[in-house]
Every structure is written in structure tokens, then in C-alpha cells.
Design a protein around this motif. Structure first.
Motif, PDB file in Angstrom:
ATOM      1  N   LYS A 171       0.843  -1.182   0.000  1.00 24.63           N
ATOM      2  CA  LYS A 171       0.000   0.000   0.000  1.00 24.63           C
ATOM      3  C   LYS A 171       0.888   1.244   0.000  1.00 24.63           C
ATOM      4  CE  LYS A 171      -3.311  -2.446   2.943  1.00 24.63           C
ATOM      5  NZ  LYS A 171      -4.065  -2.424   4.226  1.00 24.63           N
ATOM      6  N   PRO A 172       0.377   2.358  -0.475  1.00 21.14           N
ATOM      7  CA  PRO A 172       1.190   3.592  -0.447  1.00 21.14           C
ATOM      8  C   PRO A 172       1.706   3.918   0.956  1.00 21.14           C
ATOM      9  CG  PRO A 172      -0.689   3.906  -1.877  1.00 21.14           C
ATOM     10  CD  PRO A 172      -0.880   2.564  -1.221  1.00 21.14           C
ATOM     11  N   GLU A 173       0.949   3.573   1.974  1.00 17.32           N
ATOM     12  CA  GLU A 173       1.388   3.864   3.348  1.00 17.32           C
ATOM     13  C   GLU A 173       2.532   2.967   3.807  1.00 17.32           C
ATOM     14  OE1 GLU A 173      -1.753   3.290   2.309  1.00 17.32           O
ATOM     15  OE2 GLU A 173      -2.885   2.112   3.785  1.00 17.32           O
ATOM     16  N   ASP A 174       2.916   1.992   2.989  1.00 16.26           N
ATOM     17  CA  ASP A 174       4.099   1.187   3.282  1.00 16.26           C
ATOM     18  C   ASP A 174       5.382   1.872   2.810  1.00 16.26           C
ATOM     19  OD1 ASP A 174       2.183  -1.702   2.375  1.00 16.26           O
ATOM     20  OD2 ASP A 174       2.720  -1.065   4.414  1.00 16.26           O
ATOM     21  N   THR A 175       5.240   2.982   2.122  1.00 17.81           N
ATOM     22  CA  THR A 175       6.409   3.725   1.642  1.00 17.81           C
ATOM     23  C   THR A 175       7.249   4.194   2.815  1.00 17.81           C
ATOM     24  OG1 THR A 175       5.322   4.457  -0.384  1.00 17.81           O
ATOM     25  CG2 THR A 175       7.150   5.808   0.435  1.00 17.81           C
ATOM     26  N   ALA A 176       8.531   3.843   2.788  1.00 19.61           N
ATOM     27  CA  ALA A 176       9.431   4.180   3.893  1.00 19.61           C
ATOM     28  C   ALA A 176      10.825   3.651   3.567  1.00 19.61           C
ATOM     29  CB  ALA A 176       8.945   3.567   5.209  1.00 19.61           C
ATOM     30  N   ILE A 177      11.766   4.038   4.393  1.00 19.33           N
ATOM     31  CA  ILE A 177      13.070   3.369   4.389  1.00 19.33           C
ATOM     32  C   ILE A 177      12.958   2.223   5.382  1.00 19.33           C
ATOM     33  CG2 ILE A 177      15.530   3.578   4.846  1.00 19.33           C
ATOM     34  CD1 ILE A 177      15.291   6.545   4.153  1.00 19.33           C
ATOM     35  N   TYR A 178      13.323   1.037   4.938  1.00 17.91           N
ATOM     36  CA  TYR A 178      13.235  -0.158   5.766  1.00 17.91           C
ATOM     37  C   TYR A 178      14.628  -0.520   6.283  1.00 17.91           C
ATOM     38  CZ  TYR A 178       8.393  -0.951   4.532  1.00 17.91           C
ATOM     39  OH  TYR A 178       7.029  -0.814   4.403  1.00 17.91           O
ATOM     40  N   TYR A 179      14.688  -0.737   7.588  1.00 18.62           N
ATOM     41  CA  TYR A 179      15.944  -1.043   8.252  1.00 18.62           C
ATOM     42  C   TYR A 179      15.899  -2.429   8.883  1.00 18.62           C
ATOM     43  CZ  TYR A 179      16.735   4.007   8.015  1.00 18.62           C
ATOM     44  OH  TYR A 179      16.892   5.296   7.593  1.00 18.62           O
ATOM     45  N   CYS A 180      17.014  -3.101   8.795  1.00 20.28           N
ATOM     46  CA  CYS A 180      17.201  -4.378   9.468  1.00 20.28           C
ATOM     47  C   CYS A 180      17.991  -4.119  10.749  1.00 20.28           C
ATOM     48  CB  CYS A 180      17.973  -5.303   8.531  1.00 20.28           C
ATOM     49  SG  CYS A 180      18.489  -6.870   9.224  1.00 20.28           S
ATOM     50  N   ALA A 181      17.668  -4.856  11.796  1.00 19.29           N
ATOM     51  CA  ALA A 181      18.359  -4.688  13.066  1.00 19.29           C
ATOM     52  C   ALA A 181      18.584  -6.039  13.732  1.00 19.29           C
ATOM     53  CB  ALA A 181      17.549  -3.777  13.990  1.00 19.29           C
ATOM     54  N   ALA A 182      19.625  -6.116  14.536  1.00 21.49           N
ATOM     55  CA  ALA A 182      19.944  -7.349  15.249  1.00 21.49           C
ATOM     56  C   ALA A 182      20.218  -7.041  16.712  1.00 21.49           C
ATOM     57  CB  ALA A 182      21.170  -8.021  14.626  1.00 21.49           C
ATOM     58  N   GLY A 183      19.717  -7.899  17.582  1.00 20.13           N
ATOM     59  CA  GLY A 183      19.949  -7.716  19.007  1.00 20.13           C
ATOM     60  C   GLY A 183      20.112  -9.037  19.707  1.00 20.13           C
ATOM     61  N   ARG A 184      21.015  -9.095  20.670  1.00 13.61           N
ATOM     62  CA  ARG A 184      21.265 -10.350  21.387  1.00 13.61           C
ATOM     63  C   ARG A 184      20.331 -10.543  22.564  1.00 13.61           C
ATOM     64  NH1 ARG A 184      26.881 -13.141  21.884  1.00 13.61           N
ATOM     65  NH2 ARG A 184      25.308 -14.721  22.298  1.00 13.61           N
ATOM     66  N   ARG A 185      19.885  -9.445  23.166  1.00 14.93           N
ATOM     67  CA  ARG A 185      19.056  -9.568  24.377  1.00 14.93           C
ATOM     68  C   ARG A 185      17.781  -8.739  24.215  1.00 14.93           C
ATOM     69  NH1 ARG A 185      24.353  -9.405  25.819  1.00 14.93           N
ATOM     70  NH2 ARG A 185      25.134 -11.158  27.063  1.00 14.93           N
ATOM     71  N   VAL A 186      17.069  -8.996  23.159  1.00 15.36           N
ATOM     72  CA  VAL A 186      15.845  -8.258  22.900  1.00 15.36           C
ATOM     73  C   VAL A 186      14.687  -8.890  23.663  1.00 15.36           C
ATOM     74  CG1 VAL A 186      14.177  -7.569  21.134  1.00 15.36           C
ATOM     75  CG2 VAL A 186      16.635  -7.539  20.616  1.00 15.36           C
ATOM     76  N   VAL A 187      14.053  -8.085  24.483  1.00 15.91           N
ATOM     77  CA  VAL A 187      12.875  -8.555  25.219  1.00 15.91           C
ATOM     78  C   VAL A 187      11.606  -8.112  24.474  1.00 15.91           C
ATOM     79  CG1 VAL A 187      11.593  -8.433  27.389  1.00 15.91           C
ATOM     80  CG2 VAL A 187      14.110  -8.546  27.415  1.00 15.91           C
ATOM     81  N   ALA A 188      11.514  -6.799  24.289  1.00 15.08           N
ATOM     82  CA  ALA A 188      10.375  -6.238  23.552  1.00 15.08           C
ATOM     83  C   ALA A 188      10.792  -6.026  22.108  1.00 15.08           C
ATOM     84  CB  ALA A 188       9.948  -4.924  24.199  1.00 15.08           C
ATOM     85  N   TYR A 195      17.835  -3.166  20.159  1.00 15.16           N
ATOM     86  CA  TYR A 195      18.652  -3.797  19.141  1.00 15.16           C
ATOM     87  C   TYR A 195      20.042  -3.161  19.136  1.00 15.16           C
ATOM     88  CZ  TYR A 195      14.369  -5.920  17.421  1.00 15.16           C
ATOM     89  OH  TYR A 195      13.202  -6.650  17.321  1.00 15.16           O
ATOM     90  N   ASP A 196      21.038  -3.988  18.885  1.00 14.18           N
ATOM     91  CA  ASP A 196      22.431  -3.540  18.983  1.00 14.18           C
ATOM     92  C   ASP A 196      23.012  -3.068  17.655  1.00 14.18           C
ATOM     93  OD1 ASP A 196      22.555  -6.469  20.920  1.00 14.18           O
ATOM     94  OD2 ASP A 196      22.581  -4.440  21.762  1.00 14.18           O
ATOM     95  N   TYR A 197      22.559  -3.630  16.582  1.00 12.26           N
ATOM     96  CA  TYR A 197      23.151  -3.345  15.276  1.00 12.26           C
ATOM     97  C   TYR A 197      22.057  -2.996  14.267  1.00 12.26           C
ATOM     98  CZ  TYR A 197      26.971  -5.858  17.509  1.00 12.26           C
ATOM     99  OH  TYR A 197      27.926  -6.272  18.385  1.00 12.26           O
ATOM    100  N   TRP A 198      22.401  -2.089  13.372  1.00 16.71           N
ATOM    101  CA  TRP A 198      21.459  -1.621  12.361  1.00 16.71           C
ATOM    102  C   TRP A 198      22.128  -1.566  10.989  1.00 16.71           C
ATOM    103  CZ3 TRP A 198      16.348  -0.230  13.326  1.00 16.71           C
ATOM    104  CH2 TRP A 198      15.976  -0.235  14.668  1.00 16.71           C
ATOM    105  N   GLY A 199      21.335  -1.833   9.973  1.00 20.47           N
ATOM    106  CA  GLY A 199      21.801  -1.633   8.618  1.00 20.47           C
ATOM    107  C   GLY A 199      21.578  -0.196   8.179  1.00 20.47           C
ATOM    108  N   GLN A 200      21.937   0.073   6.940  1.00 20.81           N
ATOM    109  CA  GLN A 200      21.852   1.447   6.429  1.00 20.81           C
ATOM    110  C   GLN A 200      20.484   1.750   5.839  1.00 20.81           C
ATOM    111  OE1 GLN A 200      22.984  -1.054   4.687  1.00 20.81           O
ATOM    112  NE2 GLN A 200      21.970  -0.780   2.714  1.00 20.81           N
ATOM    113  N   GLY A 201      19.672   0.733   5.626  1.00 17.00           N
ATOM    114  CA  GLY A 201      18.316   0.928   5.130  1.00 17.00           C
ATOM    115  C   GLY A 201      18.191   0.741   3.630  1.00 17.00           C
TER     116      GLY A 201
END
Length: 123
Positions: free
Chosen positions: A86-103, A110-116
Motif C-alpha cells: 500500500k502507499p502507506e508502506d512507503t518508507a526506508i526499511y531497516y534491518c536490526a539485530a539484538g542479542r538480548r531483545v525482550v520487547a 537492538y544492537d546493530y542496524w543496517g543502512q536501510g
């Protein structure tokens, strides 16, 4: 150190599909929770989907039924398949990684992020 590189974004018409990929180096997915977030122009970053090393997956309500997050261990990537865009899905999408993610919805866990990678959905 974990390095994340997203790919697969682009311009797509409403109703179309995209498959976003996040390539990770220096890690194994079983040790991390992998998340996808997005940020639209003028808006705050928001949670989209996440998958734990156990395989449990989570989705933002507005993408449930349209999105699937999965790990490809052979390629060492985590993928986000988005359908019925949908048009409302337009965005920059980022990937993230975390070792101790609760929520999983909280970006600050999250500890690490990509550039999007940019996704534009035209109406």
C-alpha cells in the motif's frame, strides 16, 4: 561486531510485492533477534516485523497477513516478504539485530542496524 546490509527495495505499484533481504556478517542467527523497522518521511521509526533465533515471529498489526519474515541460513540472510503493498508502506526499511531483545517492537533494544533500503509504493 555484526554488519547488516539491506537490499531489495525499490518502486512498486500498490498491490505489488517486494522481498527485502538483510545480509549479516560475523554472526549466527540463532544467537540474535532480527527485526525490521521502517521510517516514513516526517514520521518516527516504527516496528514492522521480527524473528527470534527460536523461529518465533512477530508483526505490526497493519502488516499481518501481508508480510512474512524468515531466516535463510544457507544464505545467512533474514528476509521480509511484503505483499499487497500500500502507499502507506512507503518508507526506508531497516534491518536490526539484538542479542538480548525482550520487547521486539522497541528499536532501542537492538544492537546493530543496517543502512536501510528505500521502498516506494505508488498508488
Amino acid at each position: 561486531q555484526v554488519q547488516l546490509v539491506e537490499s531489495g527495495g525499490g518502486l512498486v505499484q500498490a498491490g505489488g510485492s517486494l522481498r527485502l533481504s538483510c545480509a549479516a556478517s560475523g554472526r549466527t542467527f540463532s544467537s540474535y533477534t532480527m527485526g525490521w523497522f521502517r521510517q516514513a518521511p516526517g514520521k518516527e521509526r516504527e516496528f514492522v516485523a521480527a524473528i527470534r533465533g527460536s523461529g518465533s515471529s512477530y508483526y505490526k498489526d497493519s502488516v499481518k497477513g501481508r508480510a512474512t519474515v524468515a531466516i535463510d541460513n544457507a544464505k545467512n540472510t533474514v528476509n521480509l516478504q511484503m505483499n499487497s503493498l500500500k502507499p502507506e508502506d512507503t518508507a526506508i526499511y531497516y534491518c536490526a539485530a539484538g542479542r538480548r531483545v525482550v520487547a521486539v517492537t522497541r528499536g532501542d533494544e537492538y544492537d546493530y542496524w543496517g543502512q536501510g533500503t528505500q521502498v516506494i509504493v505508488s498508488s
